[in-house]
Design an enzyme around this catalytic site. Structure first.
Site: not given
Length: 361
Positions: A54, A137
């Site tokens: 990201h 994550e």
């Protein structure tokens, strides 16, 4: 990359060395296992999968270890980084969105915003983004929301570094999401299998193309746990600079049946043949991982209280372990002969390979 992250990841490199010595959103459930996707067994067409970190998030700026969704938003700089993914001047620019079999992101705001800003810059703002929780994550356990100090960063990365070397049993302390390498392998691997199983139109090279927006630790860890040609020198070199930079990418090629090959790491191409020592390491890694995964699945089935599930896990685990041990000698022979073949131009390596195969037979 800020100095704090550099200090954290430089220390993590030492730990790893020690171990070795506005876009529509579509939610998609991950399959329970790769075995539940029979189309994978039938096709085995390769996919080029671009795993993209990201853009810069508020947590990155404030040095927070944020690993529970929905997490923080991206910053203005992060939005600019995402838009740059559509710019041909970017050495790591992505393909036209229409060329991907699907666009995927984790459950975190920061990955979804990165995907949305890239699609807008690419002129395809209405393209749906498929959400896969398996791309989330790597969970930090009791360190979640902690300050990204050197010691906290080291503690966060110790277990993932061990998993890369086949030690899946090492626990991620305090985590119920990724308590060990087996659980992490299952969830992220299932997400990759889902991306592959959705199929699509083959490109001119006969490959599928996929893109998934995820996170630095999750991408780096899973790739190094699974690719046939892990480049540890490149990995630890990039680790000292902070894992992957924002919108940095790891590109892999392959399929869930035959495995995955590392194509490039943050723009640096990786050799398909990993060399003798790395090849032998991968053979041994695959051998020791099989019983760990089998034991984990059997334990989960036992805890479920379902006798049928337990028997199925027991049978599958036995078959996987037996296959791993049966294939190990041949894998070693092929690794040695392949390495010698590369070194000697093929002739001598082929001869040695034939001799080793005869001895093993």
């Amino acid at each position: 990359m800020d100095q704090t992250r550099s200090r954290i990841t430089a220390g993590a490199a030492l730990v790893g060395a020690g171990i070795l010595a506005a876009t529509p959103i579509v939610s998609m459930p991950a399959p329970s296992s790769v075995a539940a996707l029979p189309e994978i067994e039938l096709t085995a067409v390769n996919m080029v999968l671009d795993l993209v970190r990201h853009g810069q998030s508020v947590d990155n700026v404030e040095h927070i270890i944020g690993t529970v969704p929905p997490g923080a938003s991206i910053t203005a700089d992060g939005a600019a980084q995402a838009a740059y993914l559509a710019d041909p001047a970017n050495p790591q620019h992505l393909l036209d969105p229409s060329l991907y079999t699907g666009i995927y992101a984790s459950e975190f705001i920061r990955t979804q915003q990165t995907a949305a800003d890239w699609l807008t810059a690419a002129g395809a703002p209405e393209t749906p983004v498929n959400i896969l929780g398996g791309l989330n994550e790597l969970n930090a356990g009791f360190l979640n929301d902690a300050d990204q100090s050197t010691i906290n960063g080291l503690l966060y990365l110790v277990a993932p570094l061990a998993w890369m070397f086949g030690q899946y049993w090492v626990p991620q302390l305090g985590s119920t999401i990724d308590p060990n390498g087996m659980a992490f392998q299952d969830r992220f691997g299932d997400a990759v299998a889902t991306i592959y199983a959705n199929g699509g139109v083959l490109d001119e090279d006969g490959n599928l193309n996929g893109v998934a927006f995820s996170h630095a630790a999750a991408i780096s860890t899973w790739a190094m746990m699974n690719v046939k040609n892990p480049d540890f020198g490149l990995f630890f070199s990039s680790l000292t600079q902070g894992l992957l930079p924002n919108t940095g990418q790891v590109v892999i090629e392959g399929n869930p049946t035959d495995g995955w090959t590392l194509v490039s790491w943050n723009g640096t191409e990786v050799a398909e043949n990993p060399g003798l020592l790395t090849g032998l390491f991968v053979d041994f890694r695959d051998l020791i991982v099989a019983p760990q995964m089998a034991g984990w699945h059997i334990t989960e089935a036992l805890l479920s209280g379902d006798p049928a599930e337990f028997i199925a896990a027991l049978e599958a685990g036995f078959n996987d372990v037996f296959t791993a041990f049966a294939e190990f000698p041949q894998a070693v022979i092929e690794t040695i002969s392949g390495s010698l073949g590369d070194a000697a131009g093929g002739g001598a390596g082929d001869a040695v390979g034939d001799m080793l195969a005869a001895l093993a037979g």
